[in-house]
Design an enzyme around this catalytic site. Structure first.
Site, PDB file in Angstrom:
ATOM      1  N   ARG A 160       0.860  -1.192   0.000  1.00  0.00           N
ATOM      2  CA  ARG A 160       0.000   0.000   0.000  1.00  0.00           C
ATOM      3  C   ARG A 160       0.893   1.238   0.000  1.00  0.00           C
ATOM      4  NH1 ARG A 160       0.676   0.604   5.584  1.00  0.00           N
ATOM      5  NH2 ARG A 160       0.004  -1.164   6.863  1.00  0.00           N
ATOM      6  N   TYR A 182       6.939   2.884  10.521  1.00  0.00           N
ATOM      7  CA  TYR A 182       7.559   1.565  10.735  1.00  0.00           C
ATOM      8  C   TYR A 182       8.114   0.967   9.443  1.00  0.00           C
ATOM      9  CZ  TYR A 182       2.715   0.893   9.347  1.00  0.00           C
ATOM     10  OH  TYR A 182       1.511   1.012   8.695  1.00  0.00           O
ATOM     11  N   HIS A 240      -1.609   2.537   7.017  1.00  0.00           N
ATOM     12  CA  HIS A 240      -2.739   1.613   7.156  1.00  0.00           C
ATOM     13  C   HIS A 240      -4.085   2.326   6.988  1.00  0.00           C
ATOM     14  CE1 HIS A 240      -5.447  -1.384   8.688  1.00  0.00           C
ATOM     15  NE2 HIS A 240      -5.868  -0.512   9.591  1.00  0.00           N
TER      16      HIS A 240
HETATM   17  C1  LIG Z   1     -11.238  -9.234  13.982  1.00  0.00           C
HETATM   18  C2  LIG Z   1     -10.468  -7.954  13.933  1.00  0.00           C
HETATM   19  N1  LIG Z   1      -9.291  -7.874  14.589  1.00  0.00           N
HETATM   20  C3  LIG Z   1      -8.572  -6.713  14.552  1.00  0.00           C
HETATM   21  C4  LIG Z   1      -9.047  -5.636  13.861  1.00  0.00           C
HETATM   22  C5  LIG Z   1      -8.220  -4.335  13.784  1.00  0.00           C
HETATM   23  N2  LIG Z   1      -7.604  -4.258  12.448  1.00  0.00           N
HETATM   24  C6  LIG Z   1      -8.182  -3.535  11.463  1.00  0.00           C
HETATM   25  S1  LIG Z   1      -7.342  -3.671  10.016  1.00  0.00           S
HETATM   26  C7  LIG Z   1      -6.187  -4.681  10.725  1.00  0.00           C
HETATM   27  C8  LIG Z   1      -5.037  -5.197   9.911  1.00  0.00           C
HETATM   28  C9  LIG Z   1      -5.464  -6.045   8.772  1.00  0.00           C
HETATM   29  O1  LIG Z   1      -4.322  -6.409   8.023  1.00  0.00           O
HETATM   30  P1  LIG Z   1      -4.453  -7.182   6.687  1.00  0.00           P
HETATM   31  O2  LIG Z   1      -5.420  -8.285   6.821  1.00  0.00           O
HETATM   32  O3  LIG Z   1      -3.070  -7.529   6.252  1.00  0.00           O
HETATM   33  O4  LIG Z   1      -5.100  -6.102   5.691  1.00  0.00           O
HETATM   34  P2  LIG Z   1      -4.474  -4.724   5.175  1.00  0.00           P
HETATM   35  O5  LIG Z   1      -4.928  -3.650   6.117  1.00  0.00           O
HETATM   36  O6  LIG Z   1      -3.014  -4.850   5.139  1.00  0.00           O
HETATM   37  O7  LIG Z   1      -5.077  -4.542   3.824  1.00  0.00           O
HETATM   38  C10 LIG Z   1      -6.474  -4.914  12.055  1.00  0.00           C
HETATM   39  C11 LIG Z   1      -5.660  -5.762  12.946  1.00  0.00           C
HETATM   40  C12 LIG Z   1     -10.289  -5.743  13.213  1.00  0.00           C
HETATM   41  N3  LIG Z   1     -10.816  -4.732  12.523  1.00  0.00           N
HETATM   42  N4  LIG Z   1     -10.974  -6.924  13.241  1.00  0.00           N
END
Ligand SMILES: Cc1ncc(C[n+]2csc(CCOP(=O)(O)OP(=O)(O)O)c2C)c(N)n1
Ligand SMILES: [Mg+2]
Length: 325
Positions: free
Chosen positions: A241, A253, A245
Protein backbone atom coordinates in the site's frame (compact mmCIF):
# COMPACT_ATOMS: atom_id res chain seq x y z
CA UNK A 1 1.88 -10.39 -22.92
CA UNK A 2 -0.33 -9.10 -25.73
CA UNK A 3 -0.67 -12.57 -27.20
CA UNK A 4 -2.97 -13.97 -24.52
CA UNK A 5 -4.83 -10.80 -23.52
CA UNK A 6 -6.87 -8.93 -26.12
CA UNK A 7 -6.08 -5.26 -26.79
CA UNK A 8 -9.52 -4.08 -25.57
CA UNK A 9 -9.02 -6.03 -22.35
CA UNK A 10 -5.62 -4.41 -21.78
CA UNK A 11 -7.10 -0.96 -22.32
CA UNK A 12 -9.98 -1.76 -19.98
CA UNK A 13 -7.52 -2.98 -17.35
CA UNK A 14 -5.54 0.27 -17.61
CA UNK A 15 -8.70 2.36 -17.37
CA UNK A 16 -9.89 0.58 -14.24
CA UNK A 17 -6.54 0.75 -12.49
CA UNK A 18 -6.21 4.45 -13.25
CA UNK A 19 -9.82 5.01 -12.18
CA UNK A 20 -9.22 3.39 -8.78
CA UNK A 21 -5.97 5.33 -8.22
CA UNK A 22 -7.59 8.65 -9.14
CA UNK A 23 -10.59 7.83 -6.95
CA UNK A 24 -8.37 7.07 -3.95
CA UNK A 25 -6.27 10.20 -4.44
CA UNK A 26 -9.47 12.22 -4.44
CA UNK A 27 -10.75 10.51 -1.27
CA UNK A 28 -7.44 11.38 0.42
CA UNK A 29 -7.84 15.03 -0.63
CA UNK A 30 -11.44 15.16 0.63
CA UNK A 31 -10.38 13.56 3.88
CA UNK A 32 -7.76 16.28 4.38
CA UNK A 33 -10.57 18.83 3.96
CA UNK A 34 -12.49 17.15 6.77
CA UNK A 35 -15.31 16.08 4.45
CA UNK A 36 -15.13 12.34 5.17
CA UNK A 37 -16.79 11.09 8.34
CA UNK A 38 -15.08 8.13 10.02
CA UNK A 39 -11.86 6.66 8.75
CA UNK A 40 -10.44 5.56 5.38
CA UNK A 41 -8.14 2.73 4.26
CA UNK A 42 -6.82 3.50 0.81
CA UNK A 43 -6.16 0.92 -1.91
CA UNK A 44 -3.59 3.01 -3.83
CA UNK A 45 -0.68 0.77 -4.86
CA UNK A 46 -2.73 -2.45 -4.84
CA UNK A 47 -4.94 -1.80 -7.90
CA UNK A 48 -3.45 -4.64 -9.97
CA UNK A 49 -4.93 -7.22 -7.58
CA UNK A 50 -8.60 -6.20 -7.77
CA UNK A 51 -8.45 -5.35 -11.47
CA UNK A 52 -6.42 -8.41 -12.56
CA UNK A 53 -8.88 -10.61 -10.72
CA UNK A 54 -12.21 -8.92 -11.51
CA UNK A 55 -11.42 -8.63 -15.23
CA UNK A 56 -11.93 -12.41 -15.26
CA UNK A 57 -15.33 -12.23 -13.57
CA UNK A 58 -18.83 -11.86 -14.99
CA UNK A 59 -21.38 -9.42 -13.59
CA UNK A 60 -23.27 -12.31 -11.95
CA UNK A 61 -20.15 -13.58 -10.16
CA UNK A 62 -19.62 -12.50 -6.56
CA UNK A 63 -16.86 -10.88 -4.56
CA UNK A 64 -16.36 -10.22 -0.87
CA UNK A 65 -14.17 -7.41 0.32
CA UNK A 66 -12.31 -5.97 3.31
CA UNK A 67 -11.89 -2.69 5.19
CA UNK A 68 -9.75 -1.56 2.19
CA UNK A 69 -12.60 -2.04 -0.26
CA UNK A 70 -13.11 1.00 -2.54
CA UNK A 71 -10.95 -0.59 -5.25
CA UNK A 72 -12.76 -3.92 -5.03
CA UNK A 73 -16.14 -2.20 -5.51
CA UNK A 74 -15.02 -0.20 -8.53
CA UNK A 75 -13.21 -3.16 -10.10
CA UNK A 76 -16.41 -5.25 -9.85
CA UNK A 77 -18.41 -2.55 -11.58
CA UNK A 78 -19.88 -0.37 -8.83
CA UNK A 79 -20.42 3.25 -9.86
CA UNK A 80 -17.67 5.55 -8.51
CA UNK A 81 -20.17 8.35 -7.85
CA UNK A 82 -22.27 6.16 -5.53
CA UNK A 83 -19.15 4.80 -3.80
CA UNK A 84 -18.01 8.41 -3.30
CA UNK A 85 -21.43 9.43 -1.98
CA UNK A 86 -21.32 6.57 0.53
CA UNK A 87 -17.85 7.57 1.72
CA UNK A 88 -19.11 11.13 2.27
CA UNK A 89 -22.12 9.78 4.20
CA UNK A 90 -24.71 10.89 1.65
CA UNK A 91 -28.15 9.43 0.98
CA UNK A 92 -27.30 8.64 -2.67
CA UNK A 93 -24.52 6.27 -1.54
CA UNK A 94 -24.81 2.49 -1.79
CA UNK A 95 -25.90 2.16 1.86
CA UNK A 96 -27.84 5.43 1.84
CA UNK A 97 -24.93 7.10 3.59
CA UNK A 98 -25.24 4.96 6.71
CA UNK A 99 -22.40 2.50 6.02
CA UNK A 100 -19.47 4.68 5.02
CA UNK A 101 -16.13 3.64 3.58
CA UNK A 102 -15.94 0.21 5.20
CA UNK A 103 -19.45 -1.13 4.55
CA UNK A 104 -20.15 -0.73 0.86
CA UNK A 105 -22.16 -3.42 -0.92
CA UNK A 106 -23.77 -3.47 -4.38
CA UNK A 107 -25.60 -6.73 -4.96
CA UNK A 108 -26.55 -5.62 -8.49
CA UNK A 109 -22.93 -6.19 -9.58
CA UNK A 110 -22.26 -9.11 -7.21
CA UNK A 111 -20.34 -7.07 -4.64
CA UNK A 112 -21.51 -8.79 -1.45
CA UNK A 113 -19.94 -6.30 0.88
CA UNK A 114 -16.95 -4.78 2.59
CA UNK A 115 -16.45 -5.40 6.28
CA UNK A 116 -14.49 -3.81 9.10
CA UNK A 117 -14.00 -7.19 10.78
CA UNK A 118 -10.69 -8.63 9.59
CA UNK A 119 -11.19 -12.07 8.01
CA UNK A 120 -15.00 -11.87 8.11
CA UNK A 121 -15.42 -11.85 4.33
CA UNK A 122 -13.75 -15.26 3.93
CA UNK A 123 -16.56 -17.48 5.30
CA UNK A 124 -19.13 -15.25 3.57
CA UNK A 125 -17.41 -16.03 0.25
CA UNK A 126 -17.42 -19.72 1.13
CA UNK A 127 -21.17 -19.49 1.86
CA UNK A 128 -21.76 -17.75 -1.47
CA UNK A 129 -19.82 -20.58 -3.11
CA UNK A 130 -22.04 -23.13 -1.37
CA UNK A 131 -25.14 -21.27 -2.58
CA UNK A 132 -23.81 -21.41 -6.17
CA UNK A 133 -23.21 -25.14 -5.86
CA UNK A 134 -26.66 -25.82 -4.40
CA UNK A 135 -28.31 -23.73 -7.13
CA UNK A 136 -26.24 -25.51 -9.78
CA UNK A 137 -25.08 -22.41 -11.69
CA UNK A 138 -21.58 -21.80 -13.11
CA UNK A 139 -20.98 -18.58 -11.16
CA UNK A 140 -17.88 -18.12 -9.02
CA UNK A 141 -16.98 -16.09 -5.94
CA UNK A 142 -13.71 -14.25 -5.41
CA UNK A 143 -12.72 -13.35 -1.90
CA UNK A 144 -10.21 -10.58 -1.11
CA UNK A 145 -8.40 -10.49 2.24
CA UNK A 146 -5.05 -9.38 3.66
CA UNK A 147 -1.96 -11.13 4.99
CA UNK A 148 -3.17 -10.28 8.49
CA UNK A 149 -6.55 -11.90 7.82
CA UNK A 150 -4.82 -15.10 6.74
CA UNK A 151 -3.91 -15.68 10.39
CA UNK A 152 -7.56 -15.62 11.47
CA UNK A 153 -9.38 -18.89 12.12
CA UNK A 154 -11.95 -17.92 9.49
CA UNK A 155 -9.30 -18.32 6.78
CA UNK A 156 -8.52 -21.93 7.70
CA UNK A 157 -12.12 -23.00 8.36
CA UNK A 158 -13.52 -21.46 5.18
CA UNK A 159 -10.77 -22.74 2.88
CA UNK A 160 -11.01 -26.23 4.33
CA UNK A 161 -14.78 -26.35 3.80
CA UNK A 162 -14.52 -24.91 0.29
CA UNK A 163 -11.88 -27.55 -0.49
CA UNK A 164 -13.82 -30.59 0.74
CA UNK A 165 -17.01 -29.45 -1.01
CA UNK A 166 -15.13 -28.31 -4.15
CA UNK A 167 -16.80 -24.89 -4.00
CA UNK A 168 -16.24 -22.33 -6.78
CA UNK A 169 -14.28 -19.84 -4.68
CA UNK A 170 -11.04 -18.01 -5.49
CA UNK A 171 -9.28 -16.98 -2.28
CA UNK A 172 -7.21 -13.88 -3.04
CA UNK A 173 -4.69 -12.86 -0.41
CA UNK A 174 -3.48 -9.29 -0.81
CA UNK A 175 -0.14 -9.60 0.89
CA UNK A 176 0.99 -6.00 1.35
CA UNK A 177 3.58 -7.13 3.95
CA UNK A 178 1.86 -5.44 6.90
CA UNK A 179 -1.20 -5.83 9.09
CA UNK A 180 -1.45 -2.33 10.54
CA UNK A 181 2.15 -1.85 11.79
CA UNK A 182 2.95 -5.57 12.12
CA UNK A 183 5.31 -6.94 9.50
CA UNK A 184 4.38 -10.33 8.08
CA UNK A 185 7.77 -11.85 8.96
CA UNK A 186 7.11 -11.23 12.70
CA UNK A 187 3.93 -13.31 12.72
CA UNK A 188 4.65 -16.01 10.10
CA UNK A 189 7.65 -18.26 9.68
CA UNK A 190 6.86 -19.11 6.07
CA UNK A 191 7.31 -16.48 3.39
CA UNK A 192 4.52 -17.60 1.07
CA UNK A 193 0.96 -17.63 2.34
CA UNK A 194 0.09 -19.51 -0.87
CA UNK A 195 2.02 -22.54 0.52
CA UNK A 196 -0.76 -23.06 3.05
CA UNK A 197 -2.94 -24.36 0.22
CA UNK A 198 -1.08 -27.68 0.50
CA UNK A 199 -2.71 -28.25 3.88
CA UNK A 200 -6.15 -28.18 2.27
CA UNK A 201 -5.30 -30.09 -0.90
CA UNK A 202 -5.99 -27.19 -3.28
CA UNK A 203 -3.71 -25.30 -5.70
CA UNK A 204 -1.85 -22.34 -4.21
CA UNK A 205 0.07 -19.81 -6.25
CA UNK A 206 2.10 -16.74 -5.27
CA UNK A 207 2.31 -13.98 -7.89
CA UNK A 208 3.74 -10.50 -8.28
CA UNK A 209 0.66 -8.54 -7.23
CA UNK A 210 2.02 -5.36 -8.82
CA UNK A 211 2.05 -7.03 -12.24
CA UNK A 212 -1.56 -6.92 -13.33
CA UNK A 213 -1.01 -9.45 -16.10
CA UNK A 214 0.50 -11.97 -13.68
CA UNK A 215 -2.59 -11.57 -11.47
CA UNK A 216 -4.83 -11.80 -14.54
CA UNK A 217 -3.22 -15.08 -15.70
CA UNK A 218 -3.41 -16.70 -12.26
CA UNK A 219 -7.01 -15.58 -11.84
CA UNK A 220 -7.92 -16.83 -15.30
CA UNK A 221 -6.81 -20.37 -14.40
CA UNK A 222 -8.47 -20.28 -10.99
CA UNK A 223 -11.78 -19.01 -12.40
CA UNK A 224 -11.79 -21.67 -15.13
CA UNK A 225 -11.14 -24.37 -12.58
CA UNK A 226 -13.90 -23.07 -10.30
CA UNK A 227 -16.45 -22.80 -13.13
CA UNK A 228 -15.74 -26.40 -14.13
CA UNK A 229 -16.63 -27.52 -10.61
CA UNK A 230 -13.04 -28.50 -9.73
CA UNK A 231 -12.94 -26.39 -6.59
CA UNK A 232 -11.10 -23.47 -5.01
CA UNK A 233 -7.64 -21.94 -5.54
CA UNK A 234 -5.58 -19.77 -3.21
CA UNK A 235 -3.81 -16.90 -4.98
CA UNK A 236 -1.36 -14.78 -3.01
CA UNK A 237 -0.59 -11.41 -4.58
CA UNK A 238 2.55 -9.69 -3.26
CA UNK A 239 1.84 -5.99 -3.23
CA UNK A 240 2.24 -2.81 -1.16
CA UNK A 241 0.00 0.00 0.00
CA UNK A 242 1.35 3.41 -0.90
CA UNK A 243 0.01 5.11 2.21
CA UNK A 244 -0.24 4.15 5.86
CA UNK A 245 -2.74 1.61 7.16
CA UNK A 246 -5.49 4.19 7.64
CA UNK A 247 -5.84 7.93 7.56
CA UNK A 248 -3.96 8.70 10.75
CA UNK A 249 -1.02 6.32 10.16
CA UNK A 250 2.18 7.97 8.85
CA UNK A 251 3.65 4.42 8.46
CA UNK A 252 6.96 5.30 10.16
CA UNK A 253 7.56 1.57 10.74
CA UNK A 254 8.37 1.05 7.06
CA UNK A 255 12.01 1.56 6.00
CA UNK A 256 12.45 4.40 3.50
CA UNK A 257 14.29 2.13 1.03
CA UNK A 258 11.46 -0.39 1.12
CA UNK A 259 8.86 2.26 0.33
CA UNK A 260 11.01 3.64 -2.49
CA UNK A 261 11.53 0.18 -3.96
CA UNK A 262 7.79 -0.49 -4.05
CA UNK A 263 7.02 2.94 -5.47
CA UNK A 264 9.35 2.06 -8.34
CA UNK A 265 7.22 -1.09 -8.82
CA UNK A 266 4.00 0.96 -9.04
CA UNK A 267 1.54 -1.29 -10.94
CA UNK A 268 0.03 1.53 -12.99
CA UNK A 269 3.38 2.93 -14.05
CA UNK A 270 4.51 -0.55 -15.04
CA UNK A 271 1.43 -1.26 -17.15
CA UNK A 272 1.62 2.17 -18.80
CA UNK A 273 5.25 1.50 -19.80
CA UNK A 274 4.36 -1.94 -21.18
CA UNK A 275 1.44 -0.61 -23.20
CA UNK A 276 3.63 2.07 -24.75
CA UNK A 277 6.51 -0.29 -25.38
CA UNK A 278 4.30 -2.87 -27.10
CA UNK A 279 2.41 -0.22 -29.07
CA UNK A 280 -0.91 -1.17 -27.52
CA UNK A 281 -1.59 2.50 -26.83
CA UNK A 282 0.14 5.70 -27.95
CA UNK A 283 1.04 8.38 -25.42
CA UNK A 284 -1.76 10.66 -26.66
CA UNK A 285 -4.33 7.87 -26.24
CA UNK A 286 -3.19 7.24 -22.69
CA UNK A 287 -3.46 10.95 -21.93
CA UNK A 288 -6.97 11.03 -23.37
CA UNK A 289 -8.06 8.06 -21.25
CA UNK A 290 -6.57 9.61 -18.12
CA UNK A 291 -8.27 12.94 -18.78
CA UNK A 292 -11.64 11.20 -19.27
CA UNK A 293 -11.24 9.39 -15.98
CA UNK A 294 -10.14 12.48 -14.05
CA UNK A 295 -13.24 14.28 -15.35
CA UNK A 296 -15.44 11.35 -14.31
CA UNK A 297 -13.97 11.44 -10.79
CA UNK A 298 -14.60 15.19 -10.56
CA UNK A 299 -18.21 14.50 -11.54
CA UNK A 300 -18.43 11.81 -8.89
CA UNK A 301 -17.25 14.29 -6.25
CA UNK A 302 -19.72 16.90 -7.45
CA UNK A 303 -22.55 14.34 -7.34
CA UNK A 304 -21.58 13.28 -3.82
CA UNK A 305 -21.09 16.83 -2.53
CA UNK A 306 -24.46 17.97 -3.87
CA UNK A 307 -26.32 14.96 -2.46
CA UNK A 308 -28.19 15.33 0.85
CA UNK A 309 -27.28 13.63 4.13
CA UNK A 310 -29.82 11.07 5.37
CA UNK A 311 -32.37 12.49 7.80
CA UNK A 312 -31.84 11.55 11.48
CA UNK A 313 -35.01 9.40 11.50
CA UNK A 314 -33.58 7.27 8.63
CA UNK A 315 -31.03 5.86 11.07
CA UNK A 316 -33.54 3.20 12.13
CA UNK A 317 -34.60 2.27 8.59
CA UNK A 318 -33.05 -0.75 6.76
CA UNK A 319 -31.79 -2.20 10.03
CA UNK A 320 -33.63 -5.52 9.70
CA UNK A 321 -34.66 -7.42 6.63
CA UNK A 322 -37.41 -10.00 6.64
CA UNK A 323 -37.49 -13.01 4.33
CA UNK A 324 -41.29 -12.86 4.52
CA UNK A 325 -41.10 -9.38 2.94
C1 LIG B 1 -11.24 -9.23 13.98
C2 LIG B 1 -10.47 -7.95 13.93
N1 LIG B 1 -9.29 -7.87 14.59
C3 LIG B 1 -8.57 -6.71 14.55
C4 LIG B 1 -9.05 -5.64 13.86
C5 LIG B 1 -8.22 -4.34 13.78
N2 LIG B 1 -7.60 -4.26 12.45
C6 LIG B 1 -8.18 -3.53 11.46
S1 LIG B 1 -7.34 -3.67 10.02
C7 LIG B 1 -6.19 -4.68 10.73
C8 LIG B 1 -5.04 -5.20 9.91
C9 LIG B 1 -5.46 -6.04 8.77
O1 LIG B 1 -4.32 -6.41 8.02
P1 LIG B 1 -4.45 -7.18 6.69
O2 LIG B 1 -5.42 -8.28 6.82
O3 LIG B 1 -3.07 -7.53 6.25
O4 LIG B 1 -5.10 -6.10 5.69
P2 LIG B 1 -4.47 -4.72 5.18
O5 LIG B 1 -4.93 -3.65 6.12
O6 LIG B 1 -3.01 -4.85 5.14
O7 LIG B 1 -5.08 -4.54 3.82
C10 LIG B 1 -6.47 -4.91 12.06
C11 LIG B 1 -5.66 -5.76 12.95
C12 LIG B 1 -10.29 -5.74 13.21
N3 LIG B 1 -10.82 -4.73 12.52
N4 LIG B 1 -10.97 -6.92 13.24
MG1 LIG C 1 -1.77 -6.50 5.02
Amino acid sequence: MTTSVARETLVEIYRKMFEIRSFEEKVFELYAQNLVPGTIHLYAGEEAVAVGLCTNLRKDDYITSTHRGHGHCIAKGAEPKRVMAEILGKRTGYCKGKGGSMHIADFSVGMLGATAVVGAGIPIAMGAGLSIKLRGTDQVTACFFGDGASNQGTFHEAINMAAIWKLPVIFVCENNLYAMGTRQSIVMLKENIADRAVAYGIPGVAVDGNDVLAVYEAAHKAVERARKGEGPTLIECKTYRHKGHSRIDPAKYRPKEEVEEWLRKDPIKRLREKLLQKNVLAKAEIQRIEKEILDEIEEAVEFAMKSPYPAPEEAVEDVHSSLRG
